[in-house]
Structure formats: C-alpha cells, structure tokens
Design a protein around this motif. Structure first.
Motif, mmCIF file in Angstrom:
data_model
loop_
_atom_site.group_PDB
_atom_site.id
_atom_site.type_symbol
_atom_site.label_atom_id
_atom_site.label_comp_id
_atom_site.label_asym_id
_atom_site.label_seq_id
_atom_site.Cartn_x
_atom_site.Cartn_y
_atom_site.Cartn_z
ATOM 1 N N TRP A 72 32.921 49.454 56.064
ATOM 2 C CA TRP A 72 33.419 48.666 54.936
ATOM 3 C C TRP A 72 34.922 48.886 54.743
ATOM 4 O O TRP A 72 35.669 47.940 54.485
ATOM 5 N N ILE A 73 35.363 50.115 54.894
ATOM 6 C CA ILE A 73 36.788 50.427 54.757
ATOM 7 C C ILE A 73 37.597 49.684 55.816
ATOM 8 O O ILE A 73 38.675 49.145 55.537
ATOM 9 N N VAL A 74 37.101 49.641 57.044
ATOM 10 C CA VAL A 74 37.807 48.983 58.139
ATOM 11 C C VAL A 74 38.062 47.513 57.832
ATOM 12 O O VAL A 74 39.096 46.957 58.203
ATOM 13 N N THR A 75 37.142 46.865 57.136
ATOM 14 C CA THR A 75 37.262 45.429 56.862
ATOM 15 C C THR A 75 37.883 45.134 55.502
ATOM 16 O O THR A 75 37.989 43.966 55.124
ATOM 17 N N ASN A 76 38.283 46.166 54.763
ATOM 18 C CA ASN A 76 38.920 45.978 53.454
ATOM 19 C C ASN A 76 40.186 46.825 53.401
ATOM 20 O O ASN A 76 40.166 47.980 52.954
ATOM 21 N N ASP A 77 41.286 46.240 53.848
ATOM 22 C CA ASP A 77 42.529 46.987 54.033
ATOM 23 C C ASP A 77 43.150 47.442 52.727
ATOM 24 O O ASP A 77 44.036 48.304 52.731
ATOM 25 N N HIS A 78 42.701 46.895 51.599
ATOM 26 C CA HIS A 78 43.266 47.298 50.307
ATOM 27 C C HIS A 78 42.566 48.526 49.735
ATOM 28 O O HIS A 78 42.889 48.965 48.630
ATOM 29 N N VAL A 79 41.612 49.087 50.488
ATOM 30 C CA VAL A 79 40.876 50.270 50.046
ATOM 31 C C VAL A 79 40.877 51.295 51.180
ATOM 32 O O VAL A 79 40.663 50.947 52.338
ATOM 33 N N ASN A 80 41.154 52.554 50.858
ATOM 34 C CA ASN A 80 40.988 53.610 51.848
ATOM 35 C C ASN A 80 39.946 54.616 51.363
ATOM 36 O O ASN A 80 39.434 54.504 50.241
ATOM 37 N N LEU A 81 39.636 55.558 52.215
ATOM 38 C CA LEU A 81 38.594 56.544 51.951
ATOM 39 C C LEU A 81 39.187 57.936 51.993
ATOM 40 O O LEU A 81 39.968 58.256 52.887
ATOM 41 N N ALA A 82 38.846 58.767 51.026
ATOM 42 C CA ALA A 82 39.281 60.162 51.005
ATOM 43 C C ALA A 82 38.052 61.064 50.937
ATOM 44 O O ALA A 82 37.131 60.809 50.154
#
Length: 223
Positions: A72-82
């Motif tokens: 999901w992160i890969v396809t939503n560039d306005h969100v990252n994961l920590a």
C-alpha cells in the motif's frame, strides 16, 4: 531461494520478493537523500503522512500484515511507513532479542538493511515467543554485528520505543499511528487496517475539521 527459507514460508517469501521488485525502481531516488536511523522509514521520506507501525517481530499478525502495508505504501507516495518496536511481554525474550538484531543491521547497512533484516526474521522465526530455531543465525553476521549486539545502544533504542508506546496506552500489535507531518495531528488505529480504510483515515486526518470523526473507526483523537 536461500536455504533459510523453509517450504512452509515459500509462498509468503514469494510475496515479499514480488513487493521488492515493485519497490526497487521507486526506492532508488530516495536512497541517498536522507540519513539512515530510527525511526526507520519505508517509502518517500518527504511524504506528508507517516504510518507508524508498532510491531513485534514474534507477532504472527504483524508478519502477515507488514507486506500488505508495504504494498500500500508503494502505491501511495504521499504516505510513508515508520517502524516502532513494541515487543510484547508474552513474546519475550525473543522479541527484544530480534528487535536488537534488526536495529544493529540497520546501523551497519542502512534502512535497506534494516527492512531486509525484518523480512529475514519474519521468514525464520517460529513466532509467538519461540524465536529463531537454535541452528539458525543471521546470514550477514560479522564481528561488527556481534559488537553492536553486545553493546547497550540498541537495547536502549528498543526499550525506549517500547516505553514510549506503553506511555501512549499501546499494548497490542500491530497498532498504527497515523501522523500528518504538516499539522502534527495524529490518529491511532488498532489492529490490521484494510487499504481502503487506511486511505479514508488519511483523508479524514487531512480534513480541516475532524471533530466529527467516528469513534468506532479511530481510537485516539489528535492531541
């Protein structure tokens, strides 16, 4: 496949490899633009929103959910994961031991090394506090890695992240904390969240007035 991937984990490993192939061209532009270190970021470091994943490396639900979240992160560039360590008491001492391992790999190899070590642990752990089988060792084990594991720095990082989560009332994994990096508003979501619901949460968090947010969707209002 490497020998450390068991037959039982083959299907899950293939999913990870497919995700890695999808992310490869996308990851490269950001690889050298930001220093590595906790919190370990997966995705666009400049994204407006961050999903903080409070996770336990012995947690079966986290093991299943992480590749879904990364896709999901890969396809939503306005969100990252920590990543945020939250080793649970019922999974100790294996959970903290594995957390220290991935932190050390990250310190030595950067964020790609960190996320690769997370995948390796999830592929090889027996889960639910049983840890790695006695004959399994991390394939990148070096004297530098052993010195890191013997030091106090990574243990302090894991302990501090665990304490911070507990201070915020978090005691289950996976738990997501969604942050708007522009406004510093935050929302906490319990349990694995489906992509559509997660995207809705991002939209709600960015709304000018979120005072009417449904209580059954969001468990923690912004501070």
């Amino acid at each position: 496949m490497r020998k450390w991937i068991s037959a039982n984990n083959m299907r899950w490993a293939v999913g990870w490899l497919a995700l890695a192939g999808l992310a490869l061209s996308w990851w490269h532009p950001f690889h050298h633009t930001h220093a590595s270190g906790p919190p370990w970021i997966y995705g666009n470091p400049d994204a407006r929103f961050t999903v903080v994943l409070h996770a336990d490396l012995e947690c079966p639900h986290c093991r299943i959910y992480l590749p879904q979240l990364q896709r999901w992160i890969v396809t939503n560039d306005h969100v990252n994961l920590a990543w945020h360590h939250l080793p649970l008491p019922q999974h100790e001492p294996a959970a903290s031991r594995e957390a220290r391992l991935v932190e050390c790999v990250g310190q030595l190899e950067g964020r790609e090394g960190f996320w690769g070590a997370v995948v390796w642990v999830y592929l090889n752990t027996q889960g639910n506090g049983r840890g790695l089988a006695g004959h399994i060792t991390y394939p990148g084990s070096t004297p530098s890695l052993q010195r890191c594991l013997a030091g106090e720095n990574v243990a302090q990082i894991v302990d501090e992240q665990k304490a911070q989560a507990q201070e915020n009332g978090l005691n289950a994994t996976p738990t997501l904390r969604l942050i708007d990096n522009q406004t510093q508003r935050t929302l906490t979501l319990q349990g694995p969240i489906e992509p559509d619901a997660l995207l809705s949460a991002v939209d709600l968090l960015s709304a000018p007035d979120i005072s009417e947010m449904p209580a059954d969707v969001i468990s923690d209002m912004p501070r």
